[in-house]
Design a protein around this motif. Structure first.
Motif, PDB file in Angstrom:
ATOM      1  N   ASN A 131      11.160  -2.930   4.010  1.00  0.00           N
ATOM      2  CA  ASN A 131      11.624  -3.140   5.376  1.00  0.00           C
ATOM      3  C   ASN A 131      10.769  -2.432   6.423  1.00  0.00           C
ATOM      4  N   VAL A 132       9.453  -2.547   6.270  1.00  0.00           N
ATOM      5  CA  VAL A 132       8.527  -1.988   7.241  1.00  0.00           C
ATOM      6  C   VAL A 132       8.349  -3.012   8.363  1.00  0.00           C
ATOM      7  N   PRO A 133       8.538  -2.636   9.634  1.00  0.00           N
ATOM      8  CA  PRO A 133       8.393  -3.608  10.723  1.00  0.00           C
ATOM      9  C   PRO A 133       6.946  -4.037  10.916  1.00  0.00           C
ATOM     10  N   GLY A 161      -1.844   0.046  10.341  1.00  0.00           N
ATOM     11  CA  GLY A 161      -2.930  -0.929  10.295  1.00  0.00           C
ATOM     12  C   GLY A 161      -3.106  -1.622   8.963  1.00  0.00           C
ATOM     13  N   ASN A 162      -2.193  -1.407   8.011  1.00  0.00           N
ATOM     14  CA  ASN A 162      -2.260  -2.078   6.716  1.00  0.00           C
ATOM     15  C   ASN A 162      -1.763  -3.505   6.855  1.00  0.00           C
ATOM     16  N   LYS A 194       0.816  -1.211   0.000  1.00  0.00           N
ATOM     17  CA  LYS A 194       0.000   0.000   0.000  1.00  0.00           C
ATOM     18  C   LYS A 194       0.854   1.267   0.000  1.00  0.00           C
ATOM     19  N   THR A 195       1.902   1.297   0.835  1.00  0.00           N
ATOM     20  CA  THR A 195       2.740   2.492   0.911  1.00  0.00           C
ATOM     21  C   THR A 195       3.970   2.415   0.017  1.00  0.00           C
TER      22      THR A 195
END
Length: 69
Positions: free
Chosen positions: A18-20, A42-43, A13-14
């Motif tokens: 490397n998003v925790p 919340g994605n 989505k973003t």
């Protein structure tokens, strides 16, 4: 995909790497280890990993066991 501080994944989505993951759960589906969770906003996110990596995250307390074990 995984770091020593927890499980990270790509957020579709973003479009960031490397998003925790928040509260990841590792399931075994068709012999693959899949960590599912959410990012800070919340994605929903998912990351596929090997057996050794999955067991290491569970042992360290970074994730919980899900179904299929």
């Amino acid at each position: 995909m995984a770091t020593t501080s927890g499980i990270t994944a790509y957020s579709v989505k973003t479009k960031t790497k490397n998003v925790p993951m928040v509260d990841p759960v590792i399931d075994v589906k068709s012999g693959r280890y899949i960590a599912t969770g959410t990012d800070g906003a919340g994605n929903k996110m998912a990351a596929i990993m090997g057996k050794a990596t999955a067991e290491e995250h569970i042992k360290n307390g970074n994730a919980k066991k899900g179904s299929g074990w």
